[in-house]
Scaffold this motif. Structure first.
Motif, PDB file in Angstrom:
ATOM      1  N   ILE A 239       0.854  -1.181   0.000  1.00  0.00           N
ATOM      2  CA  ILE A 239       0.000   0.000   0.000  1.00  0.00           C
ATOM      3  C   ILE A 239       0.893   1.235   0.000  1.00  0.00           C
ATOM      4  N   VAL A 240       0.780   2.037  -1.050  1.00  0.00           N
ATOM      5  CA  VAL A 240       1.552   3.269  -1.164  1.00  0.00           C
ATOM      6  C   VAL A 240       0.579   4.438  -1.030  1.00  0.00           C
ATOM      7  N   HIS A 241       0.890   5.351  -0.112  1.00  0.00           N
ATOM      8  CA  HIS A 241      -0.004   6.478   0.134  1.00  0.00           C
ATOM      9  C   HIS A 241       0.736   7.796  -0.047  1.00  0.00           C
ATOM     10  N   SER A 242      -0.011   8.819  -0.421  1.00  0.00           N
ATOM     11  CA  SER A 242       0.526  10.166  -0.566  1.00  0.00           C
ATOM     12  C   SER A 242      -0.542  11.148  -0.106  1.00  0.00           C
ATOM     13  N   ALA A 243      -0.222  12.436  -0.163  1.00  0.00           N
ATOM     14  CA  ALA A 243      -1.201  13.441   0.225  1.00  0.00           C
ATOM     15  C   ALA A 243      -2.403  13.454  -0.722  1.00  0.00           C
ATOM     16  N   CYS A 244      -2.229  12.929  -1.919  1.00  0.00           N
ATOM     17  CA  CYS A 244      -3.293  12.975  -2.924  1.00  0.00           C
ATOM     18  C   CYS A 244      -4.189  11.740  -2.929  1.00  0.00           C
ATOM     19  N   GLY A 245      -3.676  10.611  -2.430  1.00  0.00           N
ATOM     20  CA  GLY A 245      -4.462   9.386  -2.437  1.00  0.00           C
ATOM     21  C   GLY A 245      -3.603   8.187  -2.113  1.00  0.00           C
ATOM     22  N   ALA A 246      -4.152   7.004  -2.343  1.00  0.00           N
ATOM     23  CA  ALA A 246      -3.447   5.769  -2.010  1.00  0.00           C
ATOM     24  C   ALA A 246      -3.804   4.682  -3.001  1.00  0.00           C
ATOM     25  N   VAL A 247      -2.868   3.734  -3.147  1.00  0.00           N
ATOM     26  CA  VAL A 247      -3.108   2.578  -4.009  1.00  0.00           C
ATOM     27  C   VAL A 247      -2.761   1.317  -3.239  1.00  0.00           C
ATOM     28  N   LEU A 248      -3.380   0.224  -3.620  1.00  0.00           N
ATOM     29  CA  LEU A 248      -3.120  -1.083  -3.028  1.00  0.00           C
ATOM     30  C   LEU A 248      -2.878  -2.069  -4.163  1.00  0.00           C
ATOM     31  N   ALA A 249      -1.693  -2.647  -4.196  1.00  0.00           N
ATOM     32  CA  ALA A 249      -1.361  -3.694  -5.160  1.00  0.00           C
ATOM     33  C   ALA A 249      -1.354  -5.027  -4.421  1.00  0.00           C
ATOM     34  N   ALA A 250      -2.160  -5.969  -4.885  1.00  0.00           N
ATOM     35  CA  ALA A 250      -2.331  -7.238  -4.176  1.00  0.00           C
ATOM     36  C   ALA A 250      -1.787  -8.390  -4.999  1.00  0.00           C
ATOM     37  N   ALA A 251      -1.216  -9.370  -4.288  1.00  0.00           N
ATOM     38  CA  ALA A 251      -0.655 -10.543  -4.954  1.00  0.00           C
ATOM     39  C   ALA A 251      -1.739 -11.342  -5.681  1.00  0.00           C
ATOM     40  N   ASN A 252      -2.984 -11.266  -5.205  1.00  0.00           N
ATOM     41  CA  ASN A 252      -4.072 -11.996  -5.850  1.00  0.00           C
ATOM     42  C   ASN A 252      -4.711 -11.211  -6.991  1.00  0.00           C
ATOM     43  N   GLY A 253      -4.133 -10.043  -7.297  1.00  0.00           N
ATOM     44  CA  GLY A 253      -4.632  -9.231  -8.404  1.00  0.00           C
ATOM     45  C   GLY A 253      -5.777  -8.304  -8.052  1.00  0.00           C
ATOM     46  N   ASN A 254      -6.268  -8.371  -6.803  1.00  0.00           N
ATOM     47  CA  ASN A 254      -7.410  -7.555  -6.390  1.00  0.00           C
ATOM     48  C   ASN A 254      -6.903  -6.207  -5.879  1.00  0.00           C
ATOM     49  N   SER A 255      -6.492  -5.349  -6.806  1.00  0.00           N
ATOM     50  CA  SER A 255      -5.885  -4.072  -6.462  1.00  0.00           C
ATOM     51  C   SER A 255      -6.942  -2.970  -6.409  1.00  0.00           C
ATOM     52  N   ALA A 256      -6.546  -1.796  -5.866  1.00  0.00           N
ATOM     53  CA  ALA A 256      -7.496  -0.695  -5.714  1.00  0.00           C
ATOM     54  C   ALA A 256      -6.739   0.617  -5.605  1.00  0.00           C
ATOM     55  N   LYS A 257      -7.457   1.725  -5.841  1.00  0.00           N
ATOM     56  CA  LYS A 257      -6.915   3.064  -5.638  1.00  0.00           C
ATOM     57  C   LYS A 257      -8.014   3.948  -5.071  1.00  0.00           C
ATOM     58  N   HIS A 258      -7.609   5.034  -4.379  1.00  0.00           N
ATOM     59  CA  HIS A 258      -8.601   5.902  -3.748  1.00  0.00           C
ATOM     60  C   HIS A 258      -7.998   7.279  -3.524  1.00  0.00           C
ATOM     61  N   GLY A 259      -8.744   8.316  -3.881  1.00  0.00           N
ATOM     62  CA  GLY A 259      -8.305   9.685  -3.637  1.00  0.00           C
ATOM     63  C   GLY A 259      -8.453  10.067  -2.174  1.00  0.00           C
ATOM     64  N   SER A 260      -7.663  11.040  -1.738  1.00  0.00           N
ATOM     65  CA  SER A 260      -7.745  11.529  -0.360  1.00  0.00           C
ATOM     66  C   SER A 260      -8.935  12.485  -0.212  1.00  0.00           C
ATOM     67  N   VAL A 261      -9.284  12.779   1.034  1.00  0.00           N
ATOM     68  CA  VAL A 261     -10.395  13.691   1.318  1.00  0.00           C
ATOM     69  C   VAL A 261      -9.957  15.127   1.024  1.00  0.00           C
ATOM     70  N   MET A 262     -10.818  15.891   0.370  1.00  0.00           N
ATOM     71  CA  MET A 262     -10.493  17.275   0.005  1.00  0.00           C
ATOM     72  C   MET A 262     -10.804  18.239   1.156  1.00  0.00           C
ATOM     73  N   LEU A 263     -10.025  18.144   2.223  1.00  0.00           N
ATOM     74  CA  LEU A 263     -10.201  19.068   3.337  1.00  0.00           C
ATOM     75  C   LEU A 263      -9.876  20.489   2.885  1.00  0.00           C
ATOM     76  N   PRO A 264     -10.670  21.481   3.274  1.00  0.00           N
ATOM     77  CA  PRO A 264     -10.330  22.868   2.923  1.00  0.00           C
ATOM     78  C   PRO A 264      -9.095  23.318   3.695  1.00  0.00           C
ATOM     79  N   PRO A 265      -8.335  24.280   3.176  1.00  0.00           N
ATOM     80  CA  PRO A 265      -7.088  24.716   3.813  1.00  0.00           C
ATOM     81  C   PRO A 265      -7.253  25.115   5.270  1.00  0.00           C
ATOM     82  N   GLU A 266      -8.375  25.730   5.601  1.00  0.00           N
ATOM     83  CA  GLU A 266      -8.558  26.187   6.983  1.00  0.00           C
ATOM     84  C   GLU A 266      -8.716  25.032   7.972  1.00  0.00           C
ATOM     85  N   GLU A 267      -8.989  23.813   7.471  1.00  0.00           N
ATOM     86  CA  GLU A 267      -9.117  22.644   8.339  1.00  0.00           C
ATOM     87  C   GLU A 267      -7.781  21.938   8.558  1.00  0.00           C
ATOM     88  N   LEU A 268      -6.772  22.272   7.771  1.00  0.00           N
ATOM     89  CA  LEU A 268      -5.480  21.590   7.852  1.00  0.00           C
ATOM     90  C   LEU A 268      -4.645  22.209   8.965  1.00  0.00           C
TER      91      LEU A 268
END
Length: 335
Positions: free
Chosen positions: A239-268
């Motif tokens: 599982i590789v994650h960044s500020a923009c999102g994350a991906v999951l590479a699986a040995a069984n081929g069941n991989s996935a990706k997902h974007g991060s939550v778009m928090l507004p700047p004032e919430e960070l």
């Protein structure tokens, strides 16, 4: 034996956070406006975040703390969050590991002064696995555990021996890294990968492991990196994650990706601990048997909560409230 819960070992750290009016030149004096203490280190952050997310399974701590005020603070904080401390050991050979975090009031920039302390002493034999019925054994952070990171004449590290022992005892092994430049990155990490079922790392750590540049905003770049790391020997998923999102590479081929939550700047309010909060959300999803996509959703929403507070776990919310952040702000388009 039916397994349930998480046994987490590795870095136990107290962050001493000091808010100052300016960062001083050498020999100069500045004023401390505020100060506080917070949890630090992979296992401490992970277990505390799981507790705050509302995990209803066993959470066990393993490692070494000093026989000092910081060590006792860790023990009390764990007790307050329902974490089993029976496998945490005390020693007078070194102080509890701590980090002085100096944060400048006007700019928010932070400088870290780290004392490795007791974490540098942790060896394979210090982690008691017997008697635990936890499903997951978590070890973090590789690259910040001096003795466990040391490579022996057999080409293996203390961490790889510990992970092999955990695998033989029936645990699903989980490993997390830290973004530091200490010696040979690959030499420390590679021996542990064949004993690792699930590996967490960010785009910088993946880049260091693969010796290539990876774009944090490019899901295809992250997925390619995750697949390449999987080929280095990880058994189940990377599982590789960044500020923009994350991906999951699986040995069984069941991989996935997902974007991060778009928090507004004032919430960070700060990114400290966000990677650990992400891992906690994913592990909660794995424990519940969720799909890879749903596990990543749990992870990015947990991380979003963490970002709303300057400390490592102060912003982590229950799973329901965390998921509600995505309903309020939406996810990034991550392609």
């Amino acid at each position: 034996m039916k397994r349930s819960g998480v046994l987490a070992a590795g870095n136990w750290i107290v962050d001493h956070v000091k808010l100052v009016d300016a960062f001083p030149d050498e020999d100069a004096l500045v004023f401390i406006r505020q100060q506080s203490s917070a949890n630090g280190g992979g296992p401490f952050n992970l277990l505390k975040d799981l507790s705050k997310l509302g995990a209803e399974f066993t959470m066990q701590a393993a490692g070494i703390v000093g026989d000092d005020a910081d060590g006792r603070w860790i023990i009390e904080d764990c007790r307050d969050h329902g974490i089993d401390i029976s496998r945490l050991k005390f020693t007078d050979r070194a102080p509890t590991s701590y980090t002085d975090v100096i944060s400048v009031e006007a700019t928010g920039r932070r400088t870290f002064f780290h004392q490795a302390g007791t974490n540098a002493l942790l060896d394979d034999g210090d982690v008691e696995l017997s008697g635990s019925s936890a499903e997951f054994f978590y070890l973090g952070y590789l690259l910040l555990l001096e003795t466990l990171d040391r490579r022996g004449s057999d080409g293996q590290t203390g961490a790889s021996h510990l992970l092999r022992r955990a695998s033989e005892d029936g645990f699903h092994t989980v490993v997390d890294l830290v973004s530091v430049h200490m010696g040979n990155f690959r030499q420390i990490v590679l021996p542990s990968l064949p004993e690792t079922d699930t590996l967490f790392l960010n785009e910088l750590e993946a880049g260091a492991l693969l010796d290539r540049s990876i774009r944090e905003d490019d899901a295809a770049s992250l997925m390619s990196a995750a697949e390449s790391v999987l080929e280095l020997g990880v058994r189940c998923r990377v599982i590789v994650h960044s500020a923009c999102g994350a991906v999951l590479a699986a040995a069984n081929g069941n991989s996935a990706k997902h974007g991060s939550v778009m928090l507004p700047p004032e919430e960070l309010k700060g990114a400290a601990g966000a990677g650990d909060a992400f891992a906690a959300g994913v592990i909660l999803g794995l424990h519940q048997g969720k799909s890879p996509q749903e596990c990543l959703r749990f992870g990015v929403c947990s991380a979003a909560g963490c970002l709303t507070h300057p400390t490592t776990s102060g912003g982590v919310k229950t799973l329901g409230v965390s998921l509600g952040l995505s309903e309020k702000y939406g996810f990034r388009d991550f392609t």
